[in-house]
Design a protein around this motif. Structure first.
Motif, PDB file in Angstrom:
ATOM      1  N   ASP A 195       0.717  -1.452   0.375  1.00  0.00           N
ATOM      2  CA  ASP A 195      -0.209   0.343  -0.158  1.00  0.00           C
ATOM      3  C   ASP A 195       0.921   1.655  -0.087  1.00  0.00           C
ATOM      4  OD1 ASP A 195       0.371  -1.649   2.931  1.00  0.00           O
ATOM      5  OD2 ASP A 195      -0.955   0.776   3.222  1.00  0.00           O
ATOM      6  N   THR A 196       1.862   1.536   0.619  1.00  0.00           N
ATOM      7  CA  THR A 196       2.979   1.903   0.029  1.00  0.00           C
ATOM      8  C   THR A 196       3.241   2.746  -1.082  1.00  0.00           C
ATOM      9  OG1 THR A 196       4.081   1.689   2.190  1.00  0.00           O
ATOM     10  CG2 THR A 196       4.807   3.466   1.350  1.00  0.00           C
ATOM     11  N   LEU A 210      -4.215  -6.116   7.106  1.00  0.00           N
ATOM     12  CA  LEU A 210      -4.616  -4.385   7.006  1.00  0.00           C
ATOM     13  C   LEU A 210      -5.242  -4.433   7.553  1.00  0.00           C
ATOM     14  CD1 LEU A 210      -2.617  -2.322   5.408  1.00  0.00           C
ATOM     15  CD2 LEU A 210      -3.850  -2.583   3.533  1.00  0.00           C
ATOM     16  N   PHE A 229      -6.046   1.798   7.282  1.00  0.00           N
ATOM     17  CA  PHE A 229      -5.849   1.596   6.141  1.00  0.00           C
ATOM     18  C   PHE A 229      -6.328   1.993   4.953  1.00  0.00           C
ATOM     19  CE2 PHE A 229      -2.400   0.490   9.296  1.00  0.00           C
ATOM     20  CZ  PHE A 229      -1.205   0.911   8.793  1.00  0.00           C
ATOM     21  N   ASP A 230      -7.538   1.078   4.696  1.00  0.00           N
ATOM     22  CA  ASP A 230      -8.635   1.071   3.841  1.00  0.00           C
ATOM     23  C   ASP A 230      -9.839   0.593   3.915  1.00  0.00           C
ATOM     24  OD1 ASP A 230      -9.541   0.102   1.265  1.00  0.00           O
ATOM     25  OD2 ASP A 230      -8.222  -1.290   0.736  1.00  0.00           O
ATOM     26  N   SER A 243      -1.406  -5.316  10.907  1.00  0.00           N
ATOM     27  CA  SER A 243      -1.228  -3.325  10.570  1.00  0.00           C
ATOM     28  C   SER A 243      -2.473  -2.901  11.115  1.00  0.00           C
ATOM     29  CB  SER A 243      -1.080  -3.037   8.995  1.00  0.00           C
ATOM     30  OG  SER A 243       0.218  -3.097   8.449  1.00  0.00           O
ATOM     31  N   ASP A 250       2.289   1.111  13.000  1.00  0.00           N
ATOM     32  CA  ASP A 250       3.767   2.741  12.997  1.00  0.00           C
ATOM     33  C   ASP A 250       3.286   3.216  14.107  1.00  0.00           C
ATOM     34  OD1 ASP A 250       4.366   2.289   9.200  1.00  0.00           O
ATOM     35  OD2 ASP A 250       2.436   1.660   9.741  1.00  0.00           O
ATOM     36  N   PHE A 281       0.449   9.325   9.645  1.00  0.00           N
ATOM     37  CA  PHE A 281       0.127   8.354   9.971  1.00  0.00           C
ATOM     38  C   PHE A 281      -1.628   8.802  10.230  1.00  0.00           C
ATOM     39  CE2 PHE A 281       3.547   5.568   8.509  1.00  0.00           C
ATOM     40  CZ  PHE A 281       3.175   4.677   7.585  1.00  0.00           C
ATOM     41  N   THR A 309      -5.767   7.541   7.548  1.00  0.00           N
ATOM     42  CA  THR A 309      -4.374   6.830   7.772  1.00  0.00           C
ATOM     43  C   THR A 309      -4.124   6.659   6.305  1.00  0.00           C
ATOM     44  OG1 THR A 309      -5.051   5.731  10.295  1.00  0.00           O
ATOM     45  CG2 THR A 309      -2.884   5.031   8.581  1.00  0.00           C
ATOM     46  N   ARG A 310      -4.593   6.651   4.996  1.00  0.00           N
ATOM     47  CA  ARG A 310      -4.589   5.791   4.138  1.00  0.00           C
ATOM     48  C   ARG A 310      -4.017   6.590   3.010  1.00  0.00           C
ATOM     49  NH1 ARG A 310      -9.755   6.297   4.267  1.00  0.00           N
ATOM     50  NH2 ARG A 310     -10.766   7.594   2.887  1.00  0.00           N
ATOM     51  N   TYR A 337      -1.036   8.143   4.320  1.00  0.00           N
ATOM     52  CA  TYR A 337       0.252   8.987   5.246  1.00  0.00           C
ATOM     53  C   TYR A 337       1.395   8.787   3.889  1.00  0.00           C
ATOM     54  CZ  TYR A 337       1.338   3.995   4.227  1.00  0.00           C
ATOM     55  OH  TYR A 337       1.966   2.664   3.644  1.00  0.00           O
ATOM     56  N   LYS A 338       1.283   8.390   2.362  1.00  0.00           N
ATOM     57  CA  LYS A 338       1.746   7.770   1.428  1.00  0.00           C
ATOM     58  C   LYS A 338       2.018  10.098   1.009  1.00  0.00           C
ATOM     59  CE  LYS A 338      -0.565   4.415   0.397  1.00  0.00           C
ATOM     60  NZ  LYS A 338      -1.997   4.172   1.415  1.00  0.00           N
TER      61      LYS A 338
END
Length: 384
Positions: free
Chosen positions: A81-82, A186, A190-191, A227, A252, A311, A315-316, A318-319
């Motif tokens: 995902d990163t 995950l 995050f998703d 995660s 994280d 994050f 959170t998603r 963060y990239k």
């Protein structure tokens, strides 16, 4: 020179950038923990594309960043995902990324594990279609020579009627995997499409299904990446893993204490935050290799504030901060992202990310980082 950083809601404040970076110790192998950094992709800023078009990747800069991580003794977790899987990078782009990075790993002598998912499916899918999609991606990763990471599937989360569907599908994939894989859980932070994974929104019930999958195939599971941003839950799960199955923290928020461990065990690492923290994280783990847990924590604990900032919800996204820091550190020549995701965080958020990273000494050339941050602020109308 003083920078004027924007405040949420208006106004600015003065910040004095650091003059000197930290000087990490000489790179070397990591021995007490297996550590992967989930790595970002570098967009091609000259591509004439749109947010919903195919990702345009700068392959030279993308692979150079992976060589940077390997040079410090870190493994690379690829096409995760990163790397914007499902958020700008489609399966065609991810497959190319897997092939190129795996070939580069062979040349560099670096460890690599690659994400296997079902993101070539673009709409509602049946369980047989989901299984076939997983099989297609597993074949690509195994043919590349990389280790496979079985990622959580949005399609499976939508199609599964209950835990039995997860048990059947994952059992099938594990039986046919050529080598032990890493299973990735995950969380929905995050998703959001992964809410209720493993057949239940009750995390205790989901954990039992997850452990049942592992217990049925311990010889085919190298480890599990957790995660969920819940240290207590990770520790409890870690203590129940079959002998020989590793726990790779994907937390994280709590990674220093989880990697340091306790008298009943520890977590290895597969983390997105180790993209910007690469050299410092590697130095910390080499310190831990000597048995110096206090020294490890002294190096890594101060980085948690930056990680929690990057994050923070949603959170998603963060990239965006990860790529900003790569640009400021000189690993790429621009701050653009595939899918236009460089617009996903506010200017005050990015300014705070710069401030925290600068305070940690993460930028090899602080003056360059300052100049780039000043240019970004100026083009967004923040007077300097």
């Amino acid at each position: 020179m003083t920078l004027r950083l924007p405040l949420p809601g208006g106004g600015t404040r003065a910040y004095e950038p650091r003059a000197e970076p930290l000087a990490p110790a000489a790179p070397g192998p990591l021995t007490s923990r297996t550590v992967f950094s989930a790595a970002h992709v570098v967009a091609d800023p000259y591509a004439d594309t749109t947010p919903d078009g195919p990702a345009a990747v700068d392959w030279d800069a993308t692979l150079a960043f992976r060589r940077h991580l390997w040079s410090h003794g870190l493994g690379v977790a690829e096409a995760m995902d990163t790397a914007q899987r499902g958020m700008g990078l489609d399966w065609a782009g991810a497959a190319e990324l897997v092939r190129r990075s795996a070939a580069e790993a062979k040349t560099a002598g670096g460890a690599i594990a690659c994400g296997v998912g079902t993101d070539q499916l673009t709409g509602p899918a049946t369980l047989p279609e989901i299984r076939a999609a997983y099989e297609e991606q597993l074949a690509v990763v195994e043919e590349s020579g990389a280790q496979a990471i079985l990622m959580a599937s949005r399609a499976l989360a939508a199609a599964a009627a209950g835990p039995e569907d997860y048990l059947e599908l994952y059992g099938h994939l594990l039986r046919q995997a050529a080598e032990p894989v890493i299973l990735h859980w995950l969380g929905p932070m995050f998703d959001p499409a992964l809410e209720g994974y493993w057949g239940s929104a009750d995390l205790d019930a989901a954990t039992e299904t997850f452990l049942e999958v592992i217990a049925a195939h311990p010889d085919k599971v190298d480890g599990v990446k957790i995660s969920l941003l819940d240290a207590g839950r990770e520790i409890a799960l870690r203590r129940r893993l079959p002998e020989g199955v590793r726990c790779y923290t994907g937390d994280d928020f709590h990674y220093p204490e989880l990697i340091a461990g306790d008298d009943q065990g520890f977590s290895h690492a597969l983390l997105g935050i180790f993209d910007p923290l690469g050299p410092l994280a590697a130095e910390a783990v080499r310190t831990l290799d000597t048995g110096d847990t206090a020294g490890f924590r002294k190096l890594l604990d101060p980085t948690v504030a930056l990680s929690r900032h990057l994050f923070e919800p949603p959170t998603r996204y963060y990239k965006t901060g990860v790529v900003l820091l790569a640009w400021l550190a000189g690993h790429q020549e621009h701050f653009t992202m595939v899918g236009g995701l460089h617009s996903a965080r506010s200017l005050p958020h990015l300014a705070r990310a710069y401030e925290l990273a600068d305070g940690l000494g993460l930028f090899p050339d602080p003056a360059r980082a300052e100049a780039r941050m000043r240019a970004l602020l100026t083009v967004h109308g923040v007077p300097q």
